[in-house]
Write a protein that holds these residues in place. Structure first.
Motif, PDB file in Angstrom:
ATOM      1  N   LEU A   1      -3.264   5.027  -0.571  1.00  8.43           N
ATOM      2  CA  LEU A   1      -4.065   5.744   0.415  1.00  8.43           C
ATOM      3  C   LEU A   1      -3.724   7.212   0.284  1.00  8.43           C
ATOM      4  CD1 LEU A   1      -2.375   5.623   3.891  1.00  8.43           C
ATOM      5  CD2 LEU A   1      -1.429   4.426   1.938  1.00  8.43           C
ATOM      6  N   GLN A   2      -4.689   8.016   0.536  1.00  7.35           N
ATOM      7  CA  GLN A   2      -4.409   9.449   0.609  1.00  7.35           C
ATOM      8  C   GLN A   2      -4.711   9.914   2.034  1.00  7.35           C
ATOM      9  OE1 GLN A   2      -5.722  11.652  -2.920  1.00  7.35           O
ATOM     10  NE2 GLN A   2      -5.128   9.940  -4.204  1.00  7.35           N
TER      11      GLN A   2
ATOM     12  N   LEU B   1     -13.721  -5.575  -2.265  1.00  7.96           N
ATOM     13  CA  LEU B   1     -13.734  -4.217  -1.715  1.00  7.96           C
ATOM     14  C   LEU B   1     -15.101  -3.556  -1.902  1.00  7.96           C
ATOM     15  CD1 LEU B   1     -10.298  -2.907  -3.105  1.00  7.96           C
ATOM     16  CD2 LEU B   1     -10.757  -3.950  -0.873  1.00  7.96           C
TER      17      LEU B   1
ATOM     18  N   ARG C   1     -11.709  -6.180  -6.682  1.00  7.64           N
ATOM     19  CA  ARG C   1     -12.710  -5.101  -6.606  1.00  7.64           C
ATOM     20  C   ARG C   1     -13.970  -5.597  -5.908  1.00  7.64           C
ATOM     21  NH1 ARG C   1     -11.750  -0.292  -9.499  1.00  7.64           N
ATOM     22  NH2 ARG C   1      -9.896  -0.363 -10.802  1.00  7.64           N
TER      23      ARG C   1
ATOM     24  N   ARG D   1     -12.951   7.842  -0.809  1.00  9.21           N
ATOM     25  CA  ARG D   1     -13.237   9.039  -1.584  1.00  9.21           C
ATOM     26  C   ARG D   1     -11.990   9.582  -2.268  1.00  9.21           C
ATOM     27  NH1 ARG D   1     -17.243  10.716  -4.535  1.00  9.21           N
ATOM     28  NH2 ARG D   1     -18.432  12.396  -3.589  1.00  9.21           N
ATOM     29  N   CYS D   2     -10.817   9.162  -1.807  1.00  9.04           N
ATOM     30  CA  CYS D   2      -9.623   9.856  -2.280  1.00  9.04           C
ATOM     31  C   CYS D   2      -8.939   9.199  -3.473  1.00  9.04           C
ATOM     32  CB  CYS D   2      -8.591   9.958  -1.158  1.00  9.04           C
ATOM     33  SG  CYS D   2      -9.185  10.756   0.331  1.00  9.04           S
ATOM     34  N   THR D   3      -8.816   7.878  -3.454  1.00  6.83           N
ATOM     35  CA  THR D   3      -7.847   7.261  -4.377  1.00  6.83           C
ATOM     36  C   THR D   3      -8.402   6.887  -5.732  1.00  6.83           C
ATOM     37  OG1 THR D   3      -8.389   5.029  -3.640  1.00  6.83           O
ATOM     38  CG2 THR D   3      -6.640   6.172  -2.431  1.00  6.83           C
ATOM     39  N   GLY D   4      -9.702   6.670  -5.832  1.00  9.96           N
ATOM     40  CA  GLY D   4     -10.223   6.139  -7.087  1.00  9.96           C
ATOM     41  C   GLY D   4     -10.052   4.624  -7.194  1.00  9.96           C
ATOM     42  N   TYR D   5      -9.543   4.000  -6.149  1.00 11.69           N
ATOM     43  CA  TYR D   5      -9.478   2.544  -5.961  1.00 11.69           C
ATOM     44  C   TYR D   5      -8.348   1.829  -6.707  1.00 11.69           C
ATOM     45  CZ  TYR D   5     -14.142   3.287  -3.995  1.00 11.69           C
ATOM     46  OH  TYR D   5     -15.199   3.746  -3.258  1.00 11.69           O
ATOM     47  N   GLU D   6      -7.942   2.330  -7.863  1.00  7.92           N
ATOM     48  CA  GLU D   6      -7.021   1.536  -8.683  1.00  7.92           C
ATOM     49  C   GLU D   6      -5.731   1.203  -7.944  1.00  7.92           C
ATOM     50  OE1 GLU D   6      -6.584   2.996 -12.643  1.00  7.92           O
ATOM     51  OE2 GLU D   6      -4.748   1.872 -13.001  1.00  7.92           O
ATOM     52  N   ALA D   7      -5.196   2.187  -7.216  1.00  9.08           N
ATOM     53  CA  ALA D   7      -3.935   1.941  -6.519  1.00  9.08           C
ATOM     54  C   ALA D   7      -4.122   0.874  -5.439  1.00  9.08           C
ATOM     55  CB  ALA D   7      -3.428   3.242  -5.890  1.00  9.08           C
TER      56      ALA D   7
ATOM     57  N   ARG E   1       2.661   1.768  -3.412  1.00  9.77           N
ATOM     58  CA  ARG E   1       1.751   2.105  -4.507  1.00  9.77           C
ATOM     59  C   ARG E   1       0.948   3.371  -4.207  1.00  9.77           C
ATOM     60  NH1 ARG E   1      -0.305   3.701  -7.753  1.00  9.77           N
ATOM     61  NH2 ARG E   1      -1.473   2.931  -9.528  1.00  9.77           N
ATOM     62  N   ASN E   2       1.193   3.982  -3.056  1.00  6.20           N
ATOM     63  CA  ASN E   2       0.408   5.152  -2.614  1.00  6.20           C
ATOM     64  C   ASN E   2      -1.082   4.832  -2.657  1.00  6.20           C
ATOM     65  OD1 ASN E   2       0.575   7.816  -1.560  1.00  6.20           O
ATOM     66  ND2 ASN E   2      -0.304   8.586  -3.473  1.00  6.20           N
TER      67      ASN E   2
ATOM     68  N   PHE F   1       0.848  -1.201   0.000  1.00 12.14           N
ATOM     69  CA  PHE F   1       0.000   0.000   0.000  1.00 12.14           C
ATOM     70  C   PHE F   1       0.883   1.251   0.000  1.00 12.14           C
ATOM     71  CE2 PHE F   1      -4.708  -0.370   0.990  1.00 12.14           C
ATOM     72  CZ  PHE F   1      -4.825  -1.712   0.647  1.00 12.14           C
TER      73      PHE F   1
ATOM     74  N   ARG G   1      -8.274  -9.086 -10.785  1.00  8.87           N
ATOM     75  CA  ARG G   1      -8.597  -7.693 -10.424  1.00  8.87           C
ATOM     76  C   ARG G   1     -10.077  -7.538 -10.122  1.00  8.87           C
ATOM     77  NH1 ARG G   1      -4.475  -4.168 -11.098  1.00  8.87           N
ATOM     78  NH2 ARG G   1      -5.694  -2.270 -11.299  1.00  8.87           N
TER      79      ARG G   1
END
Ligand code: FAD
Ligand code: FES
Ligand code: FES
Lengths: 787, 298, 166
Positions: free
Chosen positions: C98-99, C130, C127, C136-142, C95-96, C92, C123
């Motif tokens: 989390l924000q 999850l 998904r 709300r921050c990452t857009g999930y892909e990371a 790959r950043n 995590f 993948r």
């Protein structure tokens, strides 16, 4: 020497979160702390006849219940207007409703108890007698003569209006070979940060000091607001914003509840905690958008855009937000229209209407998604009218990459953008010919796919005049204090703040490069008005561009100071020295003295230094952007979708973006800003909408009913960059926080409409729900059978 | 959870006070329930009770935890039926090989029920006792022609699923009676099953859902059982659609007749967010898809 | 009336008097000081509050503390201490994924459970696992990338996508 700027450094502060050691306001407990719960109006519009708190006051754990007369007197009212919005009106607002309730959820009483649960127990027992009045829910109706007032303290329901036009716009339409038109509706949505709004106000009567732990993106702004509205000296007010669980513009507005927590703490002399629950978030966090736009575009026979004309009606609630106003979004909508294109003529009209709903105001990408969706929908219609390919019509009309500086028809000054390069890159990434061939064969199997693209311009690095000219106390400058510790390690206290976008990481990278150290040796402090210099913090899009430049310049001042000191210590001309690898090196690259040694001498043995030499290893620097009023960025997005024409469900298959944010300080962080932004654009395009009924009741105000974008429905997002640094700063960085949100919805709508094209159906409203898609398909079918 | 009734003013996330008691036997549960004079709720997974109390839609003075009662546990086959204990968690329904073999509609429904973590706590008994018309299991149980085993102070009884779901959140359980298990008659090897739903997002309550089973004898359908959910106040047996299927081969024509017949079976309530005609339209689309993909247990 | 609750939290035996209306989340956050378990909705819709109860992720906002009687509860703090998810946490970080970090606890819990049950998820399966975790921050892909990379690591495969990010 650039070693760390441009590297994908990981965020050190992410480690804390991964270990469960985040420190959010909602995690904090203080001695003697009270929990606040608000009793809210159950109706959108009415007059308070009676509030009976006697039974509630007797509940176990209840310490105090306030209604307006006891609480509002502690706070001067706030007014959400700005001087440069000529003729704008907004009635004053205070913490609790005094006579009139103006929206469902308007706070009318505040309960303080020893626990949140006990406060809720008491809230159930507060008796409200409110005389129902007709709410104003529809902005268009609100503006008709004789309409009832949404807010009885206002002159009428028109909060603000504006027109922006060039001299020849009418002539352009008269002479046009093609005129395409659209009428579009953009639903209300809201920020839904995962951590709700949270505040703990702690007034210490013995010292007269107010400390507010506040999950905000703009602590200095709140220091000023609290000082002014509660009659405290600024020096006695400290605002601490520790970890913040998302903000996106939503956490910089003044809210009744936070002001209530401060007022209650001032009265009671105890810490007061208010954390919005999720239902309250939907009823009290600002909402975004809510625009109805009519637009048309004139083109010549070759498909060259001649002019655009738009009329935007935006509906903002019963009062304008403070201190940025609820007119700023509409203002930006009419200014961003057509921005990527070489479009000589333009007219934009804006009407901002009051209504009895939650107030709307700035949220990520203010105005951009609206302006972009309208413009790009018109370009798409123009492509149909002129029988041009969507890439081709854009290639013909996007401002050429060598045609800068350029002034848009709405008056924006573009220093240098890269639309054509972005378009070419997107073409290469998407391979539209292959997509089209695939789509044609899938259609034969009843699978309907489409793709759409949308160019955009993003406003970043706003200058001091942006809000300043209107008299708002909103800082566009930032400040940094950089110091070298005795060990040679560096510390930077800076006014831009961190909500996870990586501010502290990029600041460390920038400072490290100025001082010849690794970012690991640079610690960064943000988010506390007592320990960092004043500045704008996080708003619009400015952390990297303005905060980064501030850090760079502060770092360079410290570098010069260190080199002067080093020159004296090693008997060399400071101009012949530089900092590298934690040491002072000379022209040959040989290390002459380490930072650690300089730190030791300056701190513990200044007596050994030559007389009169300045050994203070702390510098402060403030930076305000100069040059262009904004550093615009640009880019283009592509979306690929599959529409189930029997159910109206859409699968978002893929998303592309080519973006130019100038100098990239940290590619890893930039890409994740973009991805998060894209998803915040796709959410409202397909799912997110605050739905109201005719009585002004929010009917889906919970996380079960308001559909946020989740992992299964969101696509993988492919990103590419063009880098056109701004010449306004040494660093050359612009912003990137809003780029993804700006055009994702526009591209998606074009994609859905591409998939629906053979059916003659077209979507003009967001979110594009299954119902709206089925309705569009039916309408097209009826038109075909009954022309 | 009765989201329609959600009070919109906010300020409600913590549960009101109540008394919590753990029952070790059915007898103890009944006694604790009657002692509270009706002002008590059984607590199994708690994933409907707890949020609805947190929103202060319900405020019983007593919660009786029934999770320790032995009779409510386990999945077994006996006397020609599969018995699924009421405390069987959704995740266990999803993974259980006996259920997959004998009651595949439940296994197919389970992944659509909420999200993984909710499935770790929610129980099939609680789900059926709640009788949410948007819920997957009630429709599956109805299509499976299962029986609900109930135990009360007056004894044990088996209630046909057809007689169990009476109205919105209303079942045939008597006050204080415990739902102890679901009995599913063992299906013949050749039986065909189909389940699907249309939801906006993964795990959301469905906009409409279909559970169906049918036997094929001599090339024609016999005893089709078709239920829909999220179409009214209860899960709905689509009897006209069943009749349209019975006696004919499973073909595009018979499926089309079943789709057409749905107009007689369904009367979706007026929902401003999704008008009844649209719901019927989606029900027809989904029914067509489910019927054309029916499969025997692998 | 308070109940005497006996449970095991992060490997420690705990005996605490709790009132029945206290959720497991409030008990952990307020009584145990384990604020790594977050609250984002308190109705099971966001996944910020996930903890492992007897090894399986559950919503601590929907479980009453008294229901944890005799159970083992593990929070993000415990998971960190034992190192059981150290590789996942590292991915995590790389790959950043989390924000703001508010969803991270729940994401890690869901991921840990997924990988325990399915060591080689696609993948889409990631998904799906999850599907109850809002970010709300990452857009999930990371986040998906980080989980996929961890799966590869655990299977001893090499992974390219996250290496590029280091
Ligand atoms: C965010 C969220 C999303 C959800 N999504 C879905 C979904 O998509 N589909 C779906 O079907 N469900 C969904 N649910 C509901 C979930 O499946 C519930 O857990 C389930 O419906 C209730 O089961 P429970 O064991 O938790 O029951 P509880 O909450 O414990 O009880 C429910 C009701 O049944 C009564 N009861 C429980 N057990 C018995 C018994 N044995 N005998 C008699 N009465 C009993 C209780 O007194 C109570 O009135 C969702 C829940 C949440 C929180
Ligand atoms: S807080 Fe538990 S799911 Fe949101
Ligand atoms: S990182 Fe902020 S919610 Fe996921």
């Amino acid at each position: 020497m650039t070693l760390h700027i441009g590297q994908s450094a990981r965020r050190e502060n992410a480690r804390r979160h991964l270990a469960g050691r985040g420190r959010f306001v909602s995690d904090l407990t203080l001695p003697r702390m009270l929990h606040a719960v608000f009793v809210r109006s159950p109706m959108a519009r009415g007059r308070i006849l009676e509030i009976d708190t006697s039974e509630a006051s007797a509940c176990p754990g209840v310490v105090r219940i306030f209604t307006a007369p006891e609480l509002n007197v502690r706070c001067t009212p706030w007014v959400g207007t700005l001087g440069h919005f000529a003729g704008m009106q907004s009635p004053p607002m205070n913490i609790l409703a005094e006579e009139e309730v103006l929206w469902t959820g308007h706070p009318v009483a505040m309960i303080l108890a020893r626990s949140r649960a006990e406060a809720e127990d008491a809230a159930e027992l507060v008796m409200l007698d409110i005389e129902d009045a007709e709410p104003v829910t529809d902005g268009a109706a609100a503006l008709r003569p004789g309409a009832p007032l949404a807010n009885p303290a206002a002159r009428d329901n028109l909060c603000y209006e504006a027109v922006l036009e060039t001299a020849d716009v009418d002539a352009a339409f008269v002479g046009a070979a093609h005129v395409v038109e659209t009428s579009m509706t953009f639903g209300r949505h809201t920020a839904v940060t995962l951590e709700p709004r949270a505040v703990i106000a702690d007034f210490d009567a013995s010292s007269g000091a107010l400390t507010v732990h506040h999950g905000t993106q703009t602590p200095y702004q709140f220091q000023d607001v609290y000082a002014r509205h509660f009659g405290l000296s600024e020096g006695k007010v400290r605002v601490i914003a520790p970890d913040v669980g998302g903000s996106f513009g939503m956490k910089l507005h003044v809210y009744n509840e936070e002001m209530g927590a401060v007022a209650a703490s001032l009265i009671l002399g105890r810490p007061v905690r208010y954390v919005a629950d999720r239902l309250e978030s939907f009823l009290s966090d600002i909402h975004a958008r809510d625009h109805i736009v009519k637009g048309r575009m004139a083109l010549d026979a070759d498909g060259t855009i001649l002019a655009m004309e738009v009329d935007d009606l935006t509906q903002v609630g019963a009062v304008s937000a403070y201190p940025r106003t609820s007119a700023a979004e509409g203002n930006q909508v009419i200014r961003l229209m057509g921005a990527p294109y070489r479009m000589p003529d333009y007219r934009g009209r804006l009407s901002v209407a009051f209504q009895n709903k939650v107030q709307t105001s700035q949220y990520r990408a203010v105005g951009h998604p609206i302006a972009c969706a309208v413009t790009e929908a018109l370009v798409e219609r123009a492509a149909e009218a002129t029988e041009l390919d969507p890439f081709e019509i854009r290639a013909r009309n996007l401002i050429a990459d060598d045609a800068y500086p350029h002034v848009s028809a709405t008056g924006y000054q573009f220093e240098k953008l890269s639309h054509q390069a972005c378009l070419a890159k997107l073409h290469e990434m998407m391979d539209p010919e292959a997509l089209r061939a695939e789509h044609a064969s899938l259609r034969k199997q009843g699978i309907h796919r489409g793709f759409g693209i949308a160019s955009f311009v993003e406003i970043t690095n706003p200058g001091a005049a942006f809000y300043g000219v209107g008299g708002a106390r909103i800082s566009a400058q930032d400040g940094a204090v950089v110091r070298m510790m005795p060990s040679g390690d560096i510390h930077c206290a800076i006014s831009v703040t961190e909500q996870g976008q990586g501010t502290e990481t990029i600041i460390a990278q920038v400072v490290a490069d100025q001082l010849g150290v690794t970012p690991e040796r640079v610690s960064v402090t943000t988010g506390d008005t007592a320990t960092t210099p004043s500045g704008g913090a996080t708003w619009a899009c400015r952390g990297a561009g303005i905060g980064g430049e501030t850090a760079l310049r502060a770092g360079r001042r410290l570098r010069d100071r260190i080199l002067t000191l080093a020159g004296a210590l090693v008997q060399a001309d400071p101009a012949s020295l530089r900092l590298e690898n934690g040491a002072v090196v000379d022209g040959s690259g040989a290390a002459r003295i380490t930072l650690e040694e300089i730190g030791r001498i300056a701190t513990y043995r200044p007596d050994t230094l030559p007389d009169g030499i300045d050994h203070s290893l702390t510098v402060a620097h403030h930076f305000a952007p100069t040059g262009y009023p904004f550093d615009f960025t640009n880019g283009i997005q592509g979306s690929l979708v599959e529409v189930d024409v029997e159910t109206g469900l859409v699968r978002i298959l893929k998303h592309w973006i080519v973006e130019d944010c100038g100098r990239i300080i940290n590619p890893l962080l930039v890409d994740e800003q973009i991805r998060g932004g894209v998803v915040q654009g796709l959410g409202p395009a397909f799912f997110e909408e605050c739905q109201y009924d005719a009585d002004g009741q929010l009917t889906n105000g919970s996380l079960a009913d308001y559909l946020v974008p989740m992992a299964c429905e969101m696509p993988d997002i492919e990103i590419a960059h063009i880098e056109t640094p701004t010449g306004d700063t040494i660093l050359g960085a612009k912003g990137v926080g809003e780029a993804g949100t700006a055009a994702a919805g526009a591209a998606a709508m074009n994609a859905v409409n591409d998939a629906l094209r053979p059916f003659g159906a077209r979507l003009t409203q967001t979110p594009m729900t299954p119902l709206r898609i089925l309705d569009a398909l039916d309408a097209a079918r009826e038109e075909r059978t009954d022309p | 959870m009765q989201l329609e009734e959600l009070r919109t003013e906010g300020g409600k996330v913590k549960l009101p006070s109540f008394e919590y008691l753990r029952a070790r036997s059915m007898e103890e549960a009944w006694a604790l329930h009657s002692e509270a004079g009706g002002d008590a709720l059984y607590l199994s997974g708690g994933h409907s009770v707890v949020p609805s109390m947190a929103l202060r839609l319900q405020a019983p003075s007593r919660l009786i935890d029934i999770s320790q009662i032995a009779e409510l546990r386990g999945v077994s086959v006996a006397e020609g039926a599969l018995r699924i204990g009421a405390m069987t968690r959704h995740a266990e329904v999803l993974a259980d090989p006996l259920i997959a073999h004998h009651a595949p509609l439940l296994s197919q429904a389970a992944p659509h029920v909420a999200h993984p973590a909710i499935r770790n706590r929610g129980t099939i008994g609680g789900n059926l006792a709640l009788a949410d018309p948007a819920s997957e299991f009630p429709a599956a149980v109805l299509a499976l022609r299962a029986e609900i085993e109930a135990n009360g102070p007056d004894g044990r009884r088996l209630i046909a699923a057809d007689d169990f779901f009476l109205d919105l959140y209303e079942t045939a359980l008597a006050p204080g009676e415990l739902l102890t298990a679901i009995h599913v008659p063992l299906p013949p090897e050749s039986r065909l099953f189909g389940f699907d739903e249309i939801a906006r997002r993964r795990g959301d309550y469905a906009m409409v859902g279909v559970a169906a089973q049918a036997d094929v004898a001599g090339g024609v359908i016999a005893g089709a059982s078709v239920t829909l959910f999220s179409v009214g106040f209860t899960p709905v047996r689509a009897r006209a659609a069943e009749q349209a299927l019975d006696g004919a081969p499973l073909s595009p024509e018979s499926i089309a007749r079943a789709q057409a017949a749905l107009a007689q079976d369904l009367d979706p309530p007026d929902d401003p967010g999704f008008p009844p005609e649209r719901r019927l339209q989606l029900a027809r689309v989904l029914l067509g898809r489910v019927l054309s993909r029916m499969e025997p247990v692998k | 009336m308070k109940h005497l609750l006996s449970t095991t939290v992060n490997g420690e035996q705990v005996q605490e008097a709790v009132s029945p209306r206290t959720s497991l989340a409030d008990f952990l956050r307020e009584d145990m000081g384990l604020t790594g378990t977050h609250l984002g909705c308190e109705m099971g819709a966001c996944g910020a509050c996930l903890v492992l109860m007897d090894g399986a992720p559950v919503h601590a906002c929907l479980v009453l503390a008294v229901q944890a009687e005799g159970c083992t509860v593990e929070t993000i703090e415990g998971l960190t201490e034992t190192g059981a998810a150290a590789d996942l946490q590292a991915r995590f970080h790389d790959r950043n994924a989390l924000q703001c970090g508010y969803c991270t606890n729940g994401m890690l819990m869901s991921a840990q459970a997924l990988l325990a049950a399915n060591p080689d998820p696609s993948r889409d399966e990631i998904r799906d696992a999850l599907s109850g975790n809002y970010c709300r921050c990452t857009g999930y892909e990371a986040i998906v990338d980080a989980i996929a990379a961890t799966a590869s690591d655990r299977a001893g495969r090499s992974e390219t996508k996250t290496e590029a990010a280091q």
